[in-house]
Design an enzyme around this catalytic site. Structure first.
Site, PDB file in Angstrom:
ATOM      1  N   HIS A 120      35.801  25.590  67.222  1.00  0.00           N
ATOM      2  CA  HIS A 120      35.443  26.396  68.406  1.00  0.00           C
ATOM      3  C   HIS A 120      34.506  27.562  68.077  1.00  0.00           C
ATOM      4  O   HIS A 120      33.935  28.172  68.983  1.00  0.00           O
ATOM      5  CB  HIS A 120      36.698  26.977  69.074  1.00  0.00           C
ATOM      6  CG  HIS A 120      37.600  25.952  69.674  1.00  0.00           C
ATOM      7  ND1 HIS A 120      37.147  25.008  70.569  1.00  0.00           N
ATOM      8  CD2 HIS A 120      38.927  25.708  69.501  1.00  0.00           C
ATOM      9  CE1 HIS A 120      38.166  24.232  70.927  1.00  0.00           C
ATOM     10  NE2 HIS A 120      39.260  24.627  70.284  1.00  0.00           N
ATOM     11  N   ASP A 157      40.132  16.156  67.765  1.00  0.00           N
ATOM     12  CA  ASP A 157      41.021  17.210  68.258  1.00  0.00           C
ATOM     13  C   ASP A 157      41.049  17.106  69.793  1.00  0.00           C
ATOM     14  O   ASP A 157      40.065  16.716  70.412  1.00  0.00           O
ATOM     15  CB  ASP A 157      40.468  18.576  67.831  1.00  0.00           C
ATOM     16  CG  ASP A 157      41.434  19.714  68.113  1.00  0.00           C
ATOM     17  OD1 ASP A 157      42.088  20.184  67.167  1.00  0.00           O
ATOM     18  OD2 ASP A 157      41.522  20.149  69.281  1.00  0.00           O
ATOM     19  N   HIS A 159      40.963  19.336  71.906  1.00  0.00           N
ATOM     20  CA  HIS A 159      40.047  20.301  72.535  1.00  0.00           C
ATOM     21  C   HIS A 159      38.607  19.974  72.147  1.00  0.00           C
ATOM     22  O   HIS A 159      38.356  19.503  71.039  1.00  0.00           O
ATOM     23  CB  HIS A 159      40.396  21.721  72.080  1.00  0.00           C
ATOM     24  CG  HIS A 159      41.818  22.111  72.355  1.00  0.00           C
ATOM     25  ND1 HIS A 159      42.811  21.998  71.403  1.00  0.00           N
ATOM     26  CD2 HIS A 159      42.401  22.576  73.476  1.00  0.00           C
ATOM     27  CE1 HIS A 159      43.962  22.405  71.942  1.00  0.00           C
ATOM     28  NE2 HIS A 159      43.741  22.755  73.187  1.00  0.00           N
ATOM     29  N   ASP A 244      46.513  17.397  67.913  1.00  0.00           N
ATOM     30  CA  ASP A 244      47.123  17.916  69.144  1.00  0.00           C
ATOM     31  C   ASP A 244      46.959  16.975  70.335  1.00  0.00           C
ATOM     32  O   ASP A 244      47.305  17.330  71.457  1.00  0.00           O
ATOM     33  CB  ASP A 244      46.593  19.328  69.471  1.00  0.00           C
ATOM     34  CG  ASP A 244      45.109  19.499  69.185  1.00  0.00           C
ATOM     35  OD1 ASP A 244      44.420  18.483  68.941  1.00  0.00           O
ATOM     36  OD2 ASP A 244      44.626  20.649  69.203  1.00  0.00           O
TER      37      ASP A 244
HETATM   38 ZN   LIG Z   1      42.832  21.615  69.375  1.00  0.00          ZN
END
Ligand SMILES: [Zn+2]
Length: 340
Positions: A120, A157, A159, A244
């Site tokens: 991120h 991931d 996200h 996740d």
């Molecule tokens: Zn994540």
């Protein structure tokens, strides 16, 4: 690739991105006899020159100063503690060393067990538990210091790796592929985000509704990612490995199982074996259910070592999964992969 310094980035109480994640992973790898079968790659701090190829000098200085003053939050969920600057330099540097070891043939493949995670972190800002973008820095290293021309980054991931996407959005030397829950944190990752200019077509986002599981991910990897990679002909595959998207993870709502993750890893290994002499380097991003995380990493090592077994003490997802075949057809047509 691991170093105990990664335990010195201290989370505030109750924060999901904490040192227990690595403690549990290392404990299980040792208990299962996997650690002793591995070649250890040493971590060193990333050079500030290389780091500055991906982050602004002003942001790098900010992380150092905030940490040295005792640590503070950079945003609501991204913290630093007194040693976080050194730890983050070692996270990026450790992954760079893992890439170097693979490119120089010292090891067959690698997994960098680092924290803080990185995908991120954008050029001028840390966010989403991430300080420096480890995978973007390592890709830049492979391109600029090792002379590679094409690097594939696979980010599974749950996200979207907004920082990694941003780092190479205008360039074709990195093909960035991401599966993620959408809309969800951090809000980016629409299929329309495909790159810009020279980079047009070299960002491939797979935004997914909650509820996609083993079958859907397997289809996406085999029918969309695989032909995409085949056309691109990467010289190295980097994997932003977040665990996740498992059904038991507390942060998201996908339905992968540990067996499903092991399957995706087998596809990536086969892809690397076929396309780039097995050059495959994993780096740890998210994953917050500690049984899931530790067993998922264990299974990843089994696959990287060529073992048959995959351990799944948690079992399959408790709910039926959502179908994604329509989405795959749309993505293939969007990326002009029909007929591949
Ligand atoms: Zn994540």
């Amino acid at each position: 690739m691991y170093d105990p310094i990664y335990l010195e980035h201290n989370a505030p109480p109750g924060h999901p991105e904490n040192k227990e994640r690595l403690v549990r992973i290392m404990g299980l790898l040792e208990k299962q006899g996997v650690l002793e079968r591995l070649v250890a790659v040493k971590a060193t701090p990333v050079s500030l020159e290389l780091l500055a190829r991906n982050h602004s000098q002003r942001y790098i200085d900010t992380v150092r100063q905030v940490a040295e003053r005792g640590g503070d939050h950079l945003d609501l969920d991204t913290y630093t503690s007194p040693r976080s600057y050194q730890v983050a330099l070692m996270a990026a540097g450790g992954l760079v060393n893992a890439v170097e070891a693979v490119l120089e043939g010292k090891v067959d493949n690698a997994f960098a067990l680092v924290r803080p995670p990185g995908h991120h972190a954008v050029k001028a800002r840390g966010m989403g538990f991430c300080l420096f973008n480890n995978v973007a820095v390592a890709a830049r290293y492979a391109l600029e210091k090792k002379g590679l021309e094409r690097v594939l980054i696979v980010d599974f991931d749950v996200h979207h790796g907004n920082g990694t996407q941003e780092a190479f959005y205008d360039e074709s030397c990195v093909l960035y592929f991401s599966t993620h829950q959408y809309p969800y944190y951090p809000g980016t990752g629409h299929w329309r985000e495909m790159g810009r200019g020279e980079g047009e077509g070299y960002t491939a986002n797979v935004p997914l509704p909650g509820g996609v599981g083993d079958k859907g991910f397997s289809l996406i990897f085999n029918e969309f990612l695989y032909p995409l990679a085949e056309r691109y002909q990467p010289q190295l595959i980097l994997v932003s490995a977040g665990y996740d998207a498992h059904w038991a993870d507390p942060l998201a709502a996908m339905q992968l199982s540990l067996a499903g993750y092991a399957n995706l890893t087998r596809t990536l290994k086969a892809m690397a074996d076929t396309l780039c002499e097995g050059r495959l380097v994993f780096t740890l991003e998210g994953g917050y259910q500690l049984d899931v995380l530790s067993y998922a990493v264990l299974n990843t090592f089994h696959v990287l070592l060529g073992d048959e077994e995959a351990v799944d003490p948690l079992g399959p997802a408790p709910r039926p999964e959502r179908d994604v075949s329509g989405l795959i057809d749309q993505l293939k047509s969007l990326h002009r992969l029909v007929g591949w």
